[in-house]
Design an enzyme around this catalytic site. Structure first.
Site, mmCIF file in Angstrom:
data_model
loop_
_atom_site.group_PDB
_atom_site.id
_atom_site.type_symbol
_atom_site.label_atom_id
_atom_site.label_comp_id
_atom_site.label_asym_id
_atom_site.label_seq_id
_atom_site.Cartn_x
_atom_site.Cartn_y
_atom_site.Cartn_z
ATOM 1 N N ARG A 192 51.046 56.477 32.982
ATOM 2 C CA ARG A 192 51.225 55.546 34.088
ATOM 3 C C ARG A 192 52.305 54.499 33.823
ATOM 4 O O ARG A 192 52.560 53.650 34.676
ATOM 5 C CB ARG A 192 49.899 54.854 34.383
ATOM 6 C CG ARG A 192 48.794 55.823 34.794
ATOM 7 C CD ARG A 192 47.619 55.096 35.391
ATOM 8 N NE ARG A 192 48.038 54.269 36.530
ATOM 9 C CZ ARG A 192 47.246 53.385 37.116
ATOM 10 N NH1 ARG A 192 46.014 53.205 36.697
ATOM 11 N NH2 ARG A 192 47.682 52.672 38.136
ATOM 12 N N HIS A 210 37.472 49.699 34.062
ATOM 13 C CA HIS A 210 38.082 48.378 33.973
ATOM 14 C C HIS A 210 37.030 47.289 34.131
ATOM 15 O O HIS A 210 35.922 47.545 34.612
ATOM 16 C CB HIS A 210 39.105 48.188 35.100
ATOM 17 C CG HIS A 210 40.359 48.979 34.906
ATOM 18 N ND1 HIS A 210 40.986 49.619 35.942
ATOM 19 C CD2 HIS A 210 41.115 49.208 33.813
ATOM 20 C CE1 HIS A 210 42.080 50.220 35.493
ATOM 21 N NE2 HIS A 210 42.180 49.990 34.201
ATOM 22 N N CYS A 235 42.347 47.991 43.780
ATOM 23 C CA CYS A 235 43.292 48.725 42.936
ATOM 24 C C CYS A 235 44.621 49.024 43.616
ATOM 25 O O CYS A 235 45.633 49.209 42.958
ATOM 26 C CB CYS A 235 42.669 50.043 42.487
ATOM 27 S SG CYS A 235 41.293 49.805 41.385
#
Lengths: 278, 1052
Positions: A91, A166, A267
């Site tokens: 990413r 997370h 997100c």
């Protein structure tokens, strides 16, 4: 915490074709329905626009299936934006596009160049008074340190995230001084830790489902408290909790597809306030 | 202001150390004490009750005390050598195994205590030489300590001018006298250079022996500052560390050989500067913050730099004036560690926007923004955690913050902290147990050196007192509270200073806002502390690899495996004197996740152990009995403070405000791993005593004296008790503490009396006045040691407490014991032995007390007599005497019977503290004679405590003794609690008369509670040593070691 939730801009990113098959996931749930994902995304952006935010939609990159989750690429607070170094190597390229966008907003952009540091924006909870950084599979101490060095005014405390992707997989700010928190052990532990670490007092909004604890709080001038939260269809019990909030404009947002690849409401969004400059 | 200054001057003169140091004591008494400890005979107790702290005349009349210091050291040596001599042969082997270690442990502790004292003394002597007070000099250190508590506090508490004035008057007549006395002495004047916050230097002449307070007052006067309690004077020690000048002590003693160069700085950053009364105070705070910011001590972002700088410009330059303020006007200022052009542009831009703002308003705005910075008011100290990882400890208004690099990894709010202490280079905080925990835990940090440890300890004590208490601890308390440093914050608390400043009625003083340019240039004198702490943390980070992240770098709620602990191994002279590292108490959620990990870690909880304190007691026993008393008094104080301490953790706002959480079950498990060690020493001495009362409680040799005393004993005791009761009551009245605490406190004082009585039986001295914990008499006598304690203390502790609040939580086992154990029987008439049942803060001790008096054991509901069953020898330690056959079983009779009491009672008590089930209790008795003493093994299954109990009895040859359980009993019990160790000593004296032979048996029970890492052998050796020294004329006949260990907890 005055001015908490005041934003002018929202940065989102288009869903690449590779999303349904290529996006990283922690659990192998059902297949992502690409069409519904697109529909949800469209509705999401529409809501943001309707709120009066200036939405910048970055183009998708087919080589980066997760690029829709822009939150992980940058932490914006005040006039400063920290470009992260995402924990998932695949990413890291996503940050480039974000850098351009943030620079265009004439924010003070800080890059995380340390090769040992990792930080996902999804692990960063800014309460308005301080930062909590989840030390998770994606975020390490060094990443948190760089965050602390970038936002010097604020205390930065680390919170171990043993389960889940997370920190914000099970919590988020639902208003000034109000933490939405899931009910799982992991979530409650993290909350305890945050309470222990903080000089500030927060209220908490406990919702039965961890995933539902991720919501998006925005305070638009003239519109008051606005909260994007999960739909009753998806998390009926949790939605009820949100519905009890008073003086809020509550906007249920469907997130059935993203959730399959660990994508929560926050997100897909980086919020910034271009007027944050003193 | 003027009054204040006068006052200080007066005090300065009046408070010469020599003058005040021994006001309560006659020289004869001192001599007597020093020379003949055990059988002292000067009964001048009557003279002692006068506290006379302010009575300078009295003090002056006092002849110089005779060299008290020379005595202790030889004693100390003797003690060292003496141990082996005193040890019974059958113990010597053991000693060789274990005691070598303790000695090593002691050495470092003993040594450091002495030298600094000496230094001080020499220092003092230098100064005072001409005065001919050479001998008097010696106790100086102690005297200062003592008087500082007594004198400064009233002063500091003086809220209003009238009060000060009054005190000043009080002092005024005296002020002349000392100076008259010191005619022969040159008044040495020196010039102090004080760097003020605006960068200017303030030279100030002070007498060389002036105290910190004098200089500070002078500076405040110069600054026209009334709200001065937030400020202090600092200096650099020879290691270039910033130290605060203690106002209560002489300057020269603090700065040692450094320059007389000081910096006036903010010591306590007010969390809400808007509550300051005067603009000038805020201005000075602004100056401090500007300095902090420009030096990087207070990190802030670019924007904040610009904003704060712009307020500074507005305050100092006024409105932006395009004519006057050219492009480079800002460059002259120094706002940030790195000041960029960009910043200056921004500054100018913002400056323009403040048009119309007055300087005072600009300061307020400055402070409103600065106070939000996360490092505002945080005093940082470098430290290492248990794993040697570099961390920073930040002391602030709310508590203690733990940083790793720039990240906050833990936080201990003041209400969470029960005790703060340091020992050598370790700094410890004892943490209140959480909701679901049973035990306190102690977290230790390693500081770079001893001085650093002491420094942070002091800062903590001061911050806690200033921000958390309504008033400083009372001086009386502080005198007894600690075994090491007696340092306490004696100034006003924030609450008091706020009250006081509310009374400020003066027209706002004019003051010149000097330019920050100046302060930026003349920073030399300013206390620049580790700028790098903030500026380069990133550079110096331990690059944490991905593997290190997550839970490993954890913080847990109270303390966890990662949260800094002092590693045992890391400790250099780890002997008895070393703190057993406290393992984290709280098993937080980690337990659930990493249970395997947990199992590996020996979790120890509860009261941690400091064997050191038993050693301390030994040291003291070498000196004077008063020392013992002092310790006991301090124990009482400890208990008392302990009770008061329980600062009701203010209902956690979080929890309170937050909605009920369904999942609060955090799997916090109290893995009580508690270890009890109970050592009983039986000393016996046979002596002829036709004269003697058979039930005499006396121990000491001089028979004639003894006889007399023993008869008087009961009544005296009684009076002593009542005395102390009064005292304690009055003390109580002074404190607005919770009602709950009161009875206990009273009893505690009684206890002291009892101790006193016992200890001093042989010394026909009125014990009452001395015993009274509140009397300064003890202090005076202890000066020699006090000085060593206080000046060169290796360690000290502090119990954060909330005075003046009714916060009393009986949250820990020790307190709970208080009520149970305390049962005092009225002193019996005439020849009947006095039986004092007393509570000891430890349950085991209470038990011990009980068992010492089985006949009267009527309290203690839970008492169970366990009949010994079996004797597995397997557990004998290195005893050379193999257990004899018939030792093994029967005969639970007299003495051993007691022991079984212990277990019977003990176990249930432990149960309530620990979780894991199964109690294994066994007792092994080893005897080297075939006589009466038997071994017994009790096994008891109590399904809750996972405890292993082991009793080992060592006996010297001793005939008879069986059967006569004549309850000639007088007991003492004292408990010394510290970070990690709780030592309780119970003394039980039995006197029996057989034919013309009187036998005195002293049974000492020493209970050491703490972590599993106690060196048992060492503890035993200590106990024996102590007993031997206490009763040199007696022999140790039997040693019973009763060990109760909580097995490592198991995760279910």
């Amino acid at each position: 915490m005055a001015g908490f939730g005041n934003f002018t801009h929202a940065i989102v990113r288009a869903i690449p074709g590779s999303f349904a098959t290529g996006a990283l996931r922690t659990e192998n749930l059902e297949e992502v329905d690409p069409n519904r994902a697109l529909r949800e995304k469209k509705a999401y952006v529409a809501v943001l626009r309707e709120l009066g935010l200036e939405v910048l939609e970055l183009p998708a990159d087919e080589s980066m299936p997760d690029c829709v989750f822009v939150e992980d690429c940058a932490v914006v607070c005040g006039d400063t934006a920290l470009l992260t170094r995402p924990g998932a190597p695949s990413r890291r390229g996503e940050v480039e596009e974000m850098k351009t966008a943030l620079t265009n907003l004439s924010l003070n952009v800080v890059e995380m160049t340390d090769e040992t540091a990792t930080l996902d924006g999804g692990d960063v909870l800014f309460t308005g008074a301080e930062f909590f950084v989840g030390l998770s599979k994606r975020t390490n101490q060094r990443g948190a340190e760089i965050l602390a060095d970038t936002f010097k005014d604020y205390a930065v405390s680390t919170v171990p995230v043993s389960h889940g992707l997370h920190l914000k997989s099970f919590c988020s700010m639902a208003g000034p001084g109000l933490i939405a928190i899931g009910s799982s052990q992991t979530a409650q532990r993290a909350l305890k830790t945050m309470q222990q670490l903080s000089d500030h007092k927060y209220d908490k909004l406990t919702v039965p489902d961890d995933a539902a604890a991720n919501c998006v709080y925005i305070n638009m001038p003239g519109k008051g408290h606005i909260l994007l939260h999960v739909t009753p269809e998806q998390f009926p019990e949790s939605a009820k909790v949100f519905e009890k909030l008073k003086d809020y404009t509550l906007i249920p947002v469907s997130n059935l597809e993203n959730v399959k690849v660990d994508g929560a409401l926050s997100c897909c969004l980086v919020l910034a306030n271009k007027l944050a400059r003193v | 202001m003027v009054c204040g200054v006068e006052f200080w001057v007066a005090e300065e003169v009046g408070s010469e150390p020599e003058v005040k140091k021994e006001p309560e004591k006659s020289p004869e008494e001192q001599e007597a004490e020093q020379q003949t400890n055990p059988s002292e005979s000067a009964p001048n107790g009557d003279a002692e009750p006068q506290p006379a702290p302010d009575n300078a005349e009295n003090a002056e009349a006092e002849p110089a005390p005779s060299d008290p210091l020379s005595t202790p050291s030889p004693d100390g040596q003797k003690k060292e050598k003496g141990i082996s001599r005193f040890l019974p042969p059958w113990l010597k082997r053991q000693k060789s195994n274990s005691q070598a270690e303790p000695r090593d442990g002691h050495a470092p502790t003993d040594t450091p205590t002495q030298p600094p004292t000496q230094e001080e003394l020499e220092d003092g002597q230098e100064e005072e030489g001409p005065k001919g007070e050479g001998t008097a000099v010696q106790p100086t250190g102690g005297a200062q300590e003592v008087q500082s508590g007594e004198e400064e506090s009233p002063v500091a508490n003086a809220e209003t001018q009238p009060v000060k004035q009054k005190e000043g008057e009080e002092w005024a007549p005296e002020s002349g006298v000392p100076s008259a006395l010191k005619l022969g002495k040159k008044m040495k004047i020196t010039v102090c250079h004080v760097t003020l916050l605006d960068g200017t230097q303030f030279p100030c002449e002070v007498e060389k022996r002036a105290k910190g307070q004098y200089l500070f007052s002078k500076v405040c006067e110069h600054l026209n500052l009334l709200e001065k309690d937030y400020f202090g004077l600092s200096f650099k020690d020879n290691t270039d560390q910033r130290c605060w000048l203690d106002p209560t002590k002489e300057i020269k003693h603090q700065i040692h050989n450094s320059q007389w160069q000081f910096a006036f700085s903010v010591k306590f950053y007010p969390p809400d500067p808007s509550q300051l009364t005067e603009d000038i105070t805020r201005y000075l705070l602004c100056l401090q913050l500007r300095q902090d910011i420009s030096l990087g001590r207070l990190p802030c972002s670019f924007v904040t730099h610009a904003l704060l700088g712009s307020y500074t410009l507005q305050a100092e330059l006024g409105d932006y004036d395009p004519d006057q303020h050219r492009s480079d006007y800002i460059a002259q200022f120094h706002f940030a560690p790195t000041q960029t052009k960009e910043l200056e542009v921004k500054l100018a831009e913002l400056h323009k926007s403040h048009k119309g703002m007055t300087p005072a308003q600009a300061d307020i705005q400055f402070l409103e923004n600065a106070k939000k910075l996360s490092m505002y008011g945080v005093d940082l100290h470098h430290a290492k955690d248990s794993e040697g990882v570099d961390i920073m400890l930040g002391v602030c208004a709310n508590g203690l913050l733990i940083y790793k690099d720039r990240l906050r990894i833990n936080r201990f709010a003041w209400p969470k902290i029960l005790k703060i202490s340091y020992k050598r280079c370790n700094f410890y905080i004892k943490i209140r147990p959480g909701e679901t925990e049973q035990f306190e835990s102690t977290v230790g940090f390693k500081l770079p050196n001893h001085r650093a440890a002491k420094r942070i300890w002091k800062v903590c004590v001061e911050h806690h007192t200033f921000f958390r208490l309504t008033s400083p601890e009372q001086p009386v308390k502080s005198k007894f509270l600690t075994l090491g440093s007696r340092f306490r914050y004696s100034g006003r608390t924030q609450a008091q200073t706020r009250q006081a400043s509310a009374l400020i009625h003066r027209s706002p003083p004019d003051f010149q806002r000097t330019s920050s340019k100046r302060s930026a240039r003349s920073l030399d004198g300013a206390p620049v502390v580790s700028v790098s702490d903030h500026t380069h943390p990133l550079v110096s980070t331990h690059a944490a690899g991905p593997g290190e992240n997550g839970r490993d770098s954890a913080l847990e709620l109270y303390s966890d495996s990662k949260s800094p602990q002092v590693e045992e191994g890391a400790e250099p002279g780890k002997g008895a004197a070393t703190a057993v590292p406290a393992e984290p108490a709280s098993e937080t959620w980690k337990a659930a996740d990493d249970s395997s990990e947990l199992k590996r870690e020996p979790r120890v909880q509860g009261e941690n152990i400091y064997v050191r304190h038993s050693k301390l007691m030994l040291e003291d026993l070498d000196k004077t009995q008063e020392e013992v008393l002092r310790h006991q008094a301090s124990v009482s104080e400890l208990k008392r403070s302990f009770m008061e301490a329980a600062p009701e953790p203010r209902p956690d706002q979080w929890d309170k405000r937050l909605t009920g959480s369904p999942a609060t079950s955090l799997h916090l498990q109290a893995h009580g791993s508690l270890e009890e060690e109970l050592t009983s020493l039986f000393l016996s001495k046979a002596c002829f005593s036709g004269l003697m009362d058979p039930c005499s409680t006396s121990v000491a040799p001089p028979e004639s004296t003894l006889a007399a005393v023993s008869e008087k004993s009961p009544t005296r005791l009684e009076s002593a008790l009542s005395d102390s009761r009064d005292i304690s009551k009055s003390t109580e009245d002074d404190q607005s503490s919770g009602l709950n605490g009161q009875p206990e406190v009273i009893e505690v004082v009684e206890e002291t009396v009892v101790i006193e009585e016992v200890v001093r039986v042989a010394r026909p001295q009125s014990s009452a006045p001395e015993t009274a914990a509140t009397e300064p008499a003890l202090e005076g006598k202890d000066e020699g040691s006090a000085s060593s304690d206080s000046e060169s203390e290796e360690e000290a502790e502090y119990h954060p407490q909330l005075s003046g609040s009714a916060h009393l939580i009986r949250e820990d086992p020790e307190e709970e014991e208080q009520e149970v154990g305390l049962n005092q029987e009225a002193p019996p008439a005439a020849l009947k032995p006095c039986i004092i049942r007393e509570d000891v803060t430890d349950e085991a001790a209470a038990t011990a007390a009980n068992m010492a008096e089985p006949a009267d054991a009527q309290q203690q509901e839970g008492e169970v007599l366990v009949i010994p069953e079996k004797a597995p020898n397997g557990h004998t330690h290195d005893s050379e005497a193999p257990p004899t056959l018939f030792d093994e079983e029967e005969e639970p009779s007299f003495v051993n019977g007691d022991v079984s009491h212990v277990e019977g009672e003990h176990a249930p008590q432990v149960i309530c503290c620990s979780e894991p089930p199964v109690v294994k209790t066994e007792m092994v008795t080893i005897s080297d004679t075939f006589s009466a003493q038997k071994a017994e093994i009790t096994t008891k299954e109590v399904p809750i405590v996972h405890t292993e109990t082991k009793t080992i009895t060592y006996e010297a040859a001793q005939l008879d003794g069986s059967g006569d359980v004549e309850p000639g009993v007088l007991m003492t019990a004292h408990t010394i609690t510290s970070e990690s160790l709780c030592t309780t000593t119970t003394t039980h004296i039995t006197k029996t008369l057989k034919g013309g032979l009187s036998e005195t048996r002293i049974e000492k029970r020493i209970v050491i509670t703490g972590d599993s890492d106690i060196d048992h052998d060492q503890a035993l050796a200590q106990a024996i040593k102590e007993a031997k020294e206490q009763h040199p004329d007696m022999s140790v006949t039997r040693v019973v070691v009763h060990k109760e260990t909580d097995l490592a907890e198991e995760d279910e």
